[in-house]
Design an enzyme around this catalytic site. Structure first.
Site, PDB file in Angstrom:
ATOM      1  N   SER A   1       0.834  -1.215   0.000  1.00 42.23           N
ATOM      2  CA  SER A   1       0.000   0.000   0.000  1.00 42.23           C
ATOM      3  C   SER A   1       0.865   1.259   0.000  1.00 42.23           C
ATOM      4  O   SER A   1       2.019   1.254   0.431  1.00 42.23           O
ATOM      5  CB  SER A   1      -0.916   0.023   1.216  1.00 42.23           C
ATOM      6  OG  SER A   1      -1.558  -1.210   1.367  1.00 42.23           O
TER       7      SER A   1
HETATM    8  N1  SAM Z   1      -0.419  -4.706   4.219  1.00 42.24           N
HETATM    9  C1  SAM Z   1       0.239  -5.021   2.989  1.00 42.24           C
HETATM   10  C2  SAM Z   1       1.601  -4.390   2.896  1.00 42.24           C
HETATM   11  O1  SAM Z   1       1.987  -3.670   3.788  1.00 42.24           O
HETATM   12  O2  SAM Z   1       2.269  -4.717   1.941  1.00 42.24           O
HETATM   13  C3  SAM Z   1      -0.548  -4.667   1.780  1.00 42.24           C
HETATM   14  C4  SAM Z   1      -1.751  -5.471   1.656  1.00 42.24           C
HETATM   15  S1  SAM Z   1      -2.449  -5.646   0.084  1.00 42.24           S
HETATM   16  C5  SAM Z   1      -3.119  -4.105  -0.248  1.00 42.24           C
HETATM   17  C6  SAM Z   1      -3.785  -6.678   0.507  1.00 42.24           C
HETATM   18  C7  SAM Z   1      -3.366  -8.083   0.845  1.00 42.24           C
HETATM   19  O3  SAM Z   1      -4.483  -8.746   1.373  1.00 42.24           O
HETATM   20  C8  SAM Z   1      -2.919  -8.901  -0.336  1.00 42.24           C
HETATM   21  O4  SAM Z   1      -1.620  -9.391  -0.122  1.00 42.24           O
HETATM   22  C9  SAM Z   1      -3.932 -10.013  -0.435  1.00 42.24           C
HETATM   23  O5  SAM Z   1      -3.387 -11.234  -0.883  1.00 42.24           O
HETATM   24  C10 SAM Z   1      -4.384 -10.093   0.993  1.00 42.24           C
HETATM   25  N2  SAM Z   1      -5.694 -10.741   1.204  1.00 42.24           N
HETATM   26  C11 SAM Z   1      -6.829 -10.642   0.478  1.00 42.24           C
HETATM   27  N3  SAM Z   1      -7.812 -11.375   1.031  1.00 42.24           N
HETATM   28  C12 SAM Z   1      -7.297 -11.928   2.142  1.00 42.24           C
HETATM   29  C13 SAM Z   1      -7.826 -12.777   3.163  1.00 42.24           C
HETATM   30  N4  SAM Z   1      -9.094 -13.202   3.182  1.00 42.24           N
HETATM   31  N5  SAM Z   1      -7.003 -13.161   4.152  1.00 42.24           N
HETATM   32  C14 SAM Z   1      -5.722 -12.750   4.198  1.00 42.24           C
HETATM   33  N6  SAM Z   1      -5.181 -11.955   3.265  1.00 42.24           N
HETATM   34  C15 SAM Z   1      -5.947 -11.540   2.251  1.00 42.24           C
END
Ligand code: SAM
Length: 660
Positions: free
Chosen positions: A61
């Site tokens: 992000s």
């Molecule tokens: N916090 C992260 C960082 O600092 O890099 C960025 C997160 S990214 C915007 C969103 C993440 O949520 C993705 O890696 C995606 O694979 C994960 N995601 C989506 N659905 C999810 C779920 N049900 N459980 C865990 N992770 C999930």
């Protein structure tokens, strides 16, 4: 420019200038090397205020948004925090520099593993990473002071709200389309939450059972299509359906357990008509066809002894049985019908060589009787202490989780100082019951056994007085010992049917009870002591109505059972669309393998609090390891309580066999 200078510039230009003032956040951003959290070759862009690709179609992000979410989570140094959507690990790394511990969940295994390696390399040891669906949170690590969700949801998952501690904050992007609204939800009470809107944001979707699922119209799957054999399909395939609980198509399903010495029949509530009638039908069948003749139930032994006398044609002595809270558990029409059947069956057996049916209570120490004595005593001397005791006993029977309520039940000095007097009352109660048994000719409680009971009474009542997990363990250990004594007393051919709540009969080693609370139970002990000759059978339901109280000692109320939660075993059973069936976990290896990983399971006891249902009544379990089989009744109804004995004084037959 060095990396440190780039970090400072990013913090000044993109974070502080845009209004983020929390020093703990800006300090963390000046410390954590963001260049190590982007893919190789992208380091030069690490300090731009933009999201960057990190593989698996996901992004790290934008720094400002990460800073905003962490600031709004209002973290303290002692906080326990959950971050959902680990991605690169950058946000979790920042939080780990501020809070005590971070739990983070990521559904893509390569991303989770890469983040773990980064934390190790940087020596950030206060972060735990799990691969899986974070939309259901991380129950074993809850409650959290803050939860940060780094992906968008259509609506706020209730499971996440319920994993917040009191005062805890959930920061989460919510909305059907893009942009979503960033929301902060603060838990202000057991079931109260405040919601604030923090502005528009753009996030990738959170993909999971309690978030965007493949069935949702807004979601176009980027993950592989679901397998043809879903858990629900496997359950539907393995389900052995029956016409009704009164039909042979149900009872004959239990032929497979006929060789066991002990068959334990559960229930997922203490107030459901169908569970009593189903267990009565199965018991009749096993008694008539497979040589069972002992019934032992989760009830006080002196009350059950009165029933045993009635069904064996002896005069009942003393007060009518089962008059104390929760009286509806046994003083109900369904059970009364079963007592009449046992009585008729025994008199038909007459002098034949068939052993008569005998009926026992597993609580030799007279648990509800003793609790009544404690409450009566405390009500008289200190109502505060009595209130605390009522809350504490709510956690004793059966499994119930309510840390917030339990926290309120703080012991007062008066509570402690009453201990000896109350103990003496309980011991007197026990002695009187044993004397009555001796004059009654109750051979099961012979002199040796009575002496053993008296010797251990001090410890039992002292532990029970304070409630808590030790009291639970002691109670279930004594219940298991009662079964051992029954087996010893009635000899090698004795075959026993046990009726108790699911939380007593499903093997506790495969539930949160063991993992999180060091609790054991009757089913586990029976399996350990009668290896190979014990069958554990759970019962469950999706919805309908149940008879239960709101507080220990409170009145019985008709309560609506909430439809089961997404992600629970119950929801899977419900989604098969089949109304009633038996699942035999030994018959399908595929089913066993598919269901073996922990899922939610619901437990409703004498108390039901729908308003905090997720926290109070659900726990993680492995159903196929807990039970040998599970009976499903999709919609169920309340038991029919018999009249209050005082009100029925002139009522004659109405309350038979209790109106004695
Ligand atoms: N916090 C992260 C960082 O600092 O890099 C960025 C997160 S990214 C915007 C969103 C993440 O949520 C993705 O890696 C995606 O694979 C994960 N995601 C989506 N659905 C999810 C779920 N049900 N459980 C865990 N992770 C999930």
């Amino acid at each position: 420019m060095t990396w440190a200078q780039s970090r400072d510039r990013m913090v000044e230009q993109h974070v502080i200038r845009r209004g983020i003032n929390d020093r703990s956040v800006t300090m963390a951003m000046r410390t954590v090397p963001r260049e190590l959290f982007v893919d190789p070759g992208f380091e030069e862009f690490a300090y731009e205020d933009a999201p960057l690709a990190i593989g698996q179609g996901q992004t790290i992000s934008q720094p400002y948004i990460v800073a905003l979410m962490i600031e709004k989570a209002d973290l303290d140094a002692g906080d326990n925090v959950l971050e959902i959507g680990t991605g690169s690990g950058y946000a979790a790394a920042l939080v780990s520099r501020i809070a005590r511990h971070v739990y983070t969940v990521e559904r893509h295994e390569p991303l989770a593993n890469q983040a773990k390696r980064r934390f190790e390399k940087l020596g950030y040891r206060n972060i735990d990473v799990r691969i899986g669906d974070g939309s259901k949170g991380w129950i074993k690590a809850a409650p959290f002071d803050a939860i940060i969700v780094s992906a968008g949801v259509p609506e706020v998952p209730s499971s996440l709200k319920e994993q917040l501690d009191l005062g805890g904050r959930l920061v989460i992007p919510v909305g059907e389309g893009e942009p979503q609204r960033l929301k902060r939800i603060t838990r202000t009470g057991v079931s109260q939450f405040e919601e604030e809107d923090l502005g528009g944001v753009m996030f990738v979707p959170l993909i999971g059972e309690d978030a965007w699922t493949a069935r949702h119209p807004m979601y176009t799957p980027t993950t592989p299509a679901p397998q043809a054999r879903t858990p629900k399909d496997l359950i539907a395939n393995a389900a052995e359906e029956f016409l009704s609980i009164d039909d042979r198509s149900f009872t004959t399903l239990f032929d497979r357990f006929a060789r066991s010495r002990i068959v334990l029949l559960g229930e997922s509530t203490h107030g459901t008509s169908e569970f009593y009638r189903a267990r009565a039908a199965v018991s009749r069948y096993l008694i008539e066809n497979h040589g069972f003749n002992l019934i032992a139930v989760e009830a006080d032994w002196p009350d059950a002894a009165a029933i045993n006398r009635i069904i064996n044609g002896r005069r009942a002595s003393g007060d009518p049985p089962f008059q104390r809270f929760p009286s509806w558990m046994w003083r109900n029409r369904e059970f009364s019908d079963f007592v009449s059947w046992m009585q008729a069956e025994n008199s038909a057996r007459g002098s034949s060589r068939n052993e008569p049916i005998r009926f026992y209570g597993l609580d030799l120490y007279n648990m509800s009787g003793s609790i009544r004595a404690v409450l009566d005593f405390l009500d008289g001397v200190d109502p505060h202490a009595a209130a605390a005791a009522r809350e504490r006993y709510g956690c004793l029977s059966p499994w119930q989780n309510n840390p917030a309520t339990y926290g309120r039940a703080v012991l007062t000095d008066a509570h402690r100082s009453c201990e000896d007097a109350v103990l003496q009352q309980c011991k007197d109660l026990l002695e009187r019951s044993l004397e009555a048994a001796a004059t009654d000719g109750d051979e099961f409680l012979d002199a040796a056994q009575s002496a053993r009971l008296l010797a251990a009474a001090e410890r039992y009542y002292r532990t029970m007085y304070y409630g808590g997990p030790e009291a639970w363990n002691l109670r279930d250990t004594y219940m298991a010992e009662t079964i051992e004594h029954l087996v010893d007393f009635h000899g090698p051919d004795a075959k026993i049917i046990v009726w108790a709540h699911n939380s007593h009969i499903g093997d506790a080693r495969f539930t949160e009870m063991a993992a999180g609370r060091d609790e054991l139970n009757l089913g586990q002990l029976c399996r350990q002591r009668f290896d190979g000759s014990t069958s554990l059978i759970g019962f469950g339901t999706n919805s309908g109505e149940v008879l239960a109280a709101s507080n220990w000692d409170g009145p019985a109320e008709i309560k609506k059972i909430k439809p089961s939660l997404a992600g629970s075993y119950e929801r899977l059973c419900h989604e098969t669309g089949k109304e009633r069936f038996l699942l035999d976990f030994d018959r399908s290896k595929e089913l066993h393998a598919e269901l073996v990983d922990d899922r939610l399971q619901r437990f409703i006891g004498v108390i039901y609090r729908p308003e905090s249902e997720r926290l109070s009544h659900y726990m993680q379990t492995s159903m196929p390891r807990q039970y040998d089989a599970f009976v499903w009744l999709d919609e169920t109804h309340t038991v029919t309580p018999l009249e209050d004995p005082a009100m029925a004084a002139g009522g004659g037959d109405e309350t038979y066999p209790f109106g004695l």
